[in-house]
Design a protein around this motif. Structure first.
Motif, PDB file in Angstrom:
ATOM      1  N   LEU A  20       0.852  -1.188   0.000  1.00  0.00           N
ATOM      2  CA  LEU A  20       0.000   0.000   0.000  1.00  0.00           C
ATOM      3  C   LEU A  20       0.886   1.237   0.000  1.00  0.00           C
ATOM      4  O   LEU A  20       1.866   1.294   0.728  1.00  0.00           O
ATOM      5  N   GLU A  21       0.532   2.169  -0.820  1.00  0.00           N
ATOM      6  CA  GLU A  21       1.261   3.442  -0.838  1.00  0.00           C
ATOM      7  C   GLU A  21       0.461   4.446  -0.014  1.00  0.00           C
ATOM      8  O   GLU A  21      -0.760   4.387   0.013  1.00  0.00           O
ATOM      9  N   PRO A  22       1.149   5.397   0.625  1.00  0.00           N
ATOM     10  CA  PRO A  22       0.369   6.464   1.269  1.00  0.00           C
ATOM     11  C   PRO A  22      -0.377   7.270   0.208  1.00  0.00           C
ATOM     12  O   PRO A  22       0.080   7.372  -0.937  1.00  0.00           O
ATOM     13  N   GLU A  23      -1.543   7.786   0.571  1.00  0.00           N
ATOM     14  CA  GLU A  23      -2.256   8.673  -0.350  1.00  0.00           C
ATOM     15  C   GLU A  23      -1.399   9.916  -0.565  1.00  0.00           C
ATOM     16  O   GLU A  23      -0.681  10.336   0.337  1.00  0.00           O
ATOM     17  N   PRO A  24      -1.486  10.523  -1.740  1.00  0.00           N
ATOM     18  CA  PRO A  24      -0.704  11.742  -1.947  1.00  0.00           C
ATOM     19  C   PRO A  24      -1.152  12.841  -0.986  1.00  0.00           C
ATOM     20  O   PRO A  24      -2.343  12.997  -0.730  1.00  0.00           O
ATOM     21  N   VAL A  25      -0.199  13.567  -0.434  1.00  0.00           N
ATOM     22  CA  VAL A  25      -0.542  14.692   0.427  1.00  0.00           C
ATOM     23  C   VAL A  25      -0.137  15.975  -0.284  1.00  0.00           C
ATOM     24  O   VAL A  25       0.787  15.984  -1.100  1.00  0.00           O
ATOM     25  N   ILE A 415      -4.054  17.569   3.619  1.00  0.00           N
ATOM     26  CA  ILE A 415      -3.156  17.452   4.767  1.00  0.00           C
ATOM     27  C   ILE A 415      -3.651  16.282   5.600  1.00  0.00           C
ATOM     28  O   ILE A 415      -4.836  16.220   5.933  1.00  0.00           O
ATOM     29  N   PRO A 416      -2.778  15.333   5.910  1.00  0.00           N
ATOM     30  CA  PRO A 416      -3.264  14.191   6.700  1.00  0.00           C
ATOM     31  C   PRO A 416      -3.728  14.630   8.094  1.00  0.00           C
ATOM     32  O   PRO A 416      -3.198  15.583   8.660  1.00  0.00           O
ATOM     33  N   LEU A 417      -4.709  13.906   8.623  1.00  0.00           N
ATOM     34  CA  LEU A 417      -5.219  14.222   9.951  1.00  0.00           C
ATOM     35  C   LEU A 417      -4.279  13.683  11.025  1.00  0.00           C
ATOM     36  O   LEU A 417      -3.462  12.799  10.779  1.00  0.00           O
ATOM     37  N   VAL A 418      -4.440  14.218  12.213  1.00  0.00           N
ATOM     38  CA  VAL A 418      -3.669  13.748  13.363  1.00  0.00           C
ATOM     39  C   VAL A 418      -4.245  12.399  13.803  1.00  0.00           C
ATOM     40  O   VAL A 418      -5.463  12.229  13.834  1.00  0.00           O
ATOM     41  N   SER A 419      -3.392  11.454  14.136  1.00  0.00           N
ATOM     42  CA  SER A 419      -3.874  10.211  14.725  1.00  0.00           C
ATOM     43  C   SER A 419      -4.215  10.482  16.185  1.00  0.00           C
ATOM     44  O   SER A 419      -3.334  10.678  17.020  1.00  0.00           O
ATOM     45  N   ILE A 421      -5.402   8.656  18.548  1.00  0.00           N
ATOM     46  CA  ILE A 421      -4.994   7.702  19.583  1.00  0.00           C
ATOM     47  C   ILE A 421      -3.478   7.540  19.680  1.00  0.00           C
ATOM     48  O   ILE A 421      -2.989   6.810  20.531  1.00  0.00           O
ATOM     49  N   GLU A 422      -2.753   8.231  18.819  1.00  0.00           N
ATOM     50  CA  GLU A 422      -1.295   8.241  19.031  1.00  0.00           C
ATOM     51  C   GLU A 422      -0.917   9.284  20.075  1.00  0.00           C
ATOM     52  O   GLU A 422       0.179   9.245  20.627  1.00  0.00           O
TER      53      GLU A 422
END
Lengths: 429, 426
Positions: A20-25, A415-419, A421-422
């Motif tokens: 799996l590749e990360p989605e483009p940001v 822009i990726p969201l913050v995890s 639960i991390e």
């Protein structure tokens, strides 16, 4: 036949690499640097009753900035505290952050409650100016009211502002000096909370509008800058006002009988089992009455006095620990009106609304995230820090994501969201 | 190191999630594996005990058939929103199957057999820091079936057979709890237990003519009532009273399966098989875990599953190059039983497509060595956060390589192939 080995080797290799590749940001059309955050305690990373390192590291502006780093180069710094205990300065006293710990009450019964962490010498170092590491992207100042933005006395009144060492006489000036291309604003919370919790002055919503306008005018001088402004949540739903039940007065029959005798003729009645507390009310006969189920008690209510000194039964609970129906009505009315002005400001100054109010509303029913539910409960609810007012690390992550979602929508960014639960959860001994 | 140890070691090794729909493991005979998993209408060896007990009476020899596979899966998850990618632990696992078929006299029309195989299971370890850890950290689900079988042949035309299945199932599941210690480390709960269950496997094989065979079999559902499982909590000291280690009871049901097949032999050296499996996954609608001791924060757990019945289509062929070597190849399409919104991390399921290769080396009549190679690719499965029962949204993608090896020992006297034999009246 020997080609079998080659095929096998290729297949084994094929199975071990990423599939799996990360989605483009992409930052889209969003300007990301310099990013400056403006606001009060939530913005500064004041949580667990103190400005402390972990809460700062997971303040919602810091979390937003982390994600911005994934779509471009954006430097963002915060006036971090030195000692992990952080500090809270109140009435000349210095306190460390709240932690969950066992505390014996007046009956020597131990229970797990938020208590101030034992402060060490480092606590005082937190007051030292850290201006040399600035200028800062996070210009959130704990307890910042809208009237403080353009006040020259902020530096003398607020140790939190002082230690930031901005070199500017007003916060407005400090913002101006940063010339942000991207800014997030969450103001108004402290105006409401100061009035609600500390009996501070009521602020007319139009005055809030007037206080914030010069700041926004300064920020939007740069027409290419992108601005985001948060709506205010209904603070009366915070655990600070909802953790101690109105009817936590537990009586046995003799005590109930005694109180019935004492308060005969006042309309107050008591029975064996849970009873509504007795509170001060200048408008009630005798200046006191029983609290109504809709009314709320604050988390600062001295429970030892309740348990051992008959506070709330023989003597009434002071009005400063109580939000009565009229006050609740007024606070909600204030919040609604502030939000109307916030929306008007967004319209006038071309800012984007981030509906933080709606996020908090979701907590009423519970917000499911990766298999766990966030709600309004203290500790177990996960969203609020131990002070019952400011968000926890995970709460801040949920808030940061609301900002990022609007950035993505409005600026065609991904822009990726913050995890959520991390981010660290609330810690238990 | 005694036999016990070896048995346990085998139990630990075989299961894996990546091979078939749900937590089915469709590896029951290496010859069949090489032919896309077909085998319902093609009696190849004693593994007919699994594939179709009716076909067992057609198999020509008394034989011992020992199969083992090495399964190398790779599954990844890309979380919606955060774009973070997480790896499922891709350690190898080793499913196995063994069969023994026997009758005293080749002239007789019946045949006895026993099979030991591992039809369902899953071995999943996502670790303790991944996005779905509060839903599932790791799980080991295993079943082992023991199936004594009787098969009877009518006029060399029709074979019927049935086997009683005794199964042991065990489950071990770990979930991280959102309760952090002061060190930042999070608590967890481990549920484990095992139980026995009963079922059957029955089939019929019809030998229409030397070119055409058809077969069907039914494998019953098996229910495991696990009443003495254990829940072990690792939580901060302050919460030990709220999360007492307690016994739990739960029920797990594995699905029934209707398998139908046809084998066509255009010439004696070439066999082409087509099978359809219809698997009754609907029985897996929820998992209910009943804690013997509940507290204010610990109540019984019900996990929705809502699986639906699913089809698998298999196509395979074998060709005898000479008397010493047979090659096999095949393919299958395995449609997944998991509806959108309910993809659980223990069965990160999607439609799967596989190609298979295989070969058999014949050493006289006594011994055969089978090998197989399966390459499986599962379709990307995207589960939307807003739809998922646990708000665990993202994309799963899986791939697996399976290598199989089997030894086949033909025992006793050389037997005449039954197909050309003229049966004697009893």
């Amino acid at each position: 036949m020997r080609y079998w080995y080659v095929i096998l080797a290729l297949l084994v290799a094929g199975c071990s690499k990423d599939i799996l590749e990360p989605e483009p940001v992409d930052r889209g059309l969003l300007p990301i640097s310099p990013y400056v955050a403006i606001g009060g305690s939530e913005t500064a990373g004041f949580a667990d009753g103190a400005l402390h390192l972990e809460a700062q590291q997971y303040s919602y502006p810091a979390l937003i900035a982390n994600q911005l780093q994934k779509v471009g180069n954006s430097s963002f710094t915060q006036p971090l505290t030195i000692d992990s205990g952080g500090y809270f300065f109140s009435n000349g006293q210095l306190y460390s952050k709240l932690i969950l710990s066992y505390k014996a009450d007046c009956n020597d019964e131990k229970s797990l409650v938020p208590v101030r962490e034992a402060a060490d010498a480092g606590t005082f170092e937190n007051l030292t100016t850290v201006g040399q590491s600035g200028p800062y992207g996070n210009l959130g100042v704990p307890f910042l009211k809208s009237s403080d933005i353009n006040s020259t006395s902020l530096a003398s009144n607020s140790s939190y502002y002082r230690r930031m060492g901005t070199g500017s006489s007003t916060l407005l000036q400090a913002f101006d000096n940063r010339s942000p291309k991207l800014f997030t604003i969450w103001l108004g919370m402290e105006d409401i909370l100061d009035n609600t919790i500390n009996q501070g002055p009521e602020l007319a919503p139009v005055q809030f509008y007037n206080n914030v306008t010069p700041l926004l005018d300064s920020l939007i001088k740069d027409t290419t800058a992108a601005g985001f402004i948060a709506t205010l949540p209904d603070v009366t739903a915070f655990p600070f006002f909802n953790t101690i039940p109105y009817n936590a007065l537990a009586l046995d029959q003799p005590l109930a009988d005694a109180l019935n005798q004492l308060y005969a003729g006042t309309g107050m009645t008591f029975q064996s089992g849970p009873n509504p507390f007795v509170i001060e009310d200048p408008n009630a006969p005798g200046g006191m009455r029983q609290i109504k189920p809709t009314e709320k008690l604050m988390l600062t209510l001295p429970l030892d006095s309740v348990k051992c000194l008959f506070l709330g039964s023989l003597s009434p609970i002071s009005a400063r620990y109580v939000l009565d129906d009229a006050e609740l009505f007024f606070i909600r009315y204030q919040v609604d009106n502030f939000n109307l002005f916030i929306r008007q400001l967004a319209d006038e100054k071309d800012l984007h609304i981030v509906d933080i109010s709606a996020l908090y509303q979701g907590l009423d029913a519970g917000i499911l995230v990766n298999g766990i539910e966030f709600n309004n409960t203290l500790v177990n609810g996960g969203f609020f820090s131990l002070d019952g007012i400011n968000p926890s690390r995970r709460g801040a992550a949920l808030i940061a994501n609301e900002f990022i979602k609007v950035m993505n929508e409005q600026y065609r960014a991904s822009i990726p969201l913050v995890s959520v639960i991390e981010a660290p959860g609330i810690k238990f001994p | 190191m005694g036999i016990r140890f070896v048995v346990y070691a085998l139990l630990l090794l075989w299961a894996s999630a990546a091979v078939a729909g749900g937590f089915q493991v469709s590896l029951q005979g290496v010859k069949q594996t090489g032919m896309g998993g077909t085998g319902v209408a093609n009696p190849l060896d004693a593994s007919s005990i699994y594939f179709n007990p009716g076909a067992l009476s057609f198999s020509k020899k008394n034989s011992l058939n020992l199969n083992a596979w090495m399964l190398l899966p790779k599954v990844q998850f890309r979380e919606q929103g955060t774009n973070n990618i997480y790896d499922m632990d891709a350690g190898a696992s080793f499913p196995f199957a063994g069969y023994f078929s026997w009758n005293t006299n080749p002239k007789q029309h019946w045949k006895l057999g026993i099979g030991v195989y591992t039809p369902y299971g899953s071995s999943v370890d996502w670790g303790t820091t991944w996005a779905g850890r509060y839903v599932l950290s790791s799980t080991q689900l295993r079943t082992i079936h023991i199936q004594p079988t009787f098969s009877y042949n009518i006029a060399d035309r029709v074979g019927i057979g049935a086997g009683f299945v005794y199964s042991r199932g065990s489950v071990d599941l770990t979930r991280v709890l959102p309760l952090a210690l002061n060190t930042g480390e999070e608590g967890s709960v481990n549920l484990s237990g095992q139980a026995g269950g009963y079922g059957f496997n029955a089939g019929i094989q019809v030998h229409i003519n030397p070119k055409l065979d058809v077969g069907a079999s039914y494998k019953s559902s098996i229910k495991y009532n696990a009443n003495s499982c254990e829940a072990k909590f690792t939580v901060p000291d302050a919460l030990v009273d709220s999360f007492p280690n307690t016994s739990i009871s739960t029920t797990l049901q594995i699905p029934w399966s209707v398998d139908m097949g046809v084998t066509y032999r255009p010439e004696p050296k070439l066999a082409i098989s087509f099978d359809v499996n219809y698997v009754g996954w609907k029985v897996y609608d929820k998992v209910h875990i009943d804690f013997a001791e509940n507290t204010t924060v610990l109540s019984d757990i019900t996990l929705p599953r809502n699986f639906k019945n699913a089809l698998t289509f298999r196509l395979g062929a074998s060709y005898d190059i000479d008397s010493a070597f047979t090659i096999r190849f095949g393919t299958y399409l395995d449609l997944n039983p998991v509806p959108d919104g309910f993809v659980p991390p223990e069965t990160p399921d999607a439609d799967r497509f596989a190609i298979t290769l295989g070969g058999t080396l014949h050493s006289g009549d006594r011994f055969e060595l089978d090998v197989s190679l399966t390459y499986l690719e599962s379709v990307k499965r995207t589960e939307l956060q807003a739809e998922n029962y646990a708000n665990l949204g993202g994309t799963y993608k899986g791939r697996a390589l399976t290598i199989g090896v089997a030894l086949n020992f033909n025992l006793g006297k050389k037997q005449q192939p039954i197909i050309i034999e003229n049966p004697t009246a009893p």
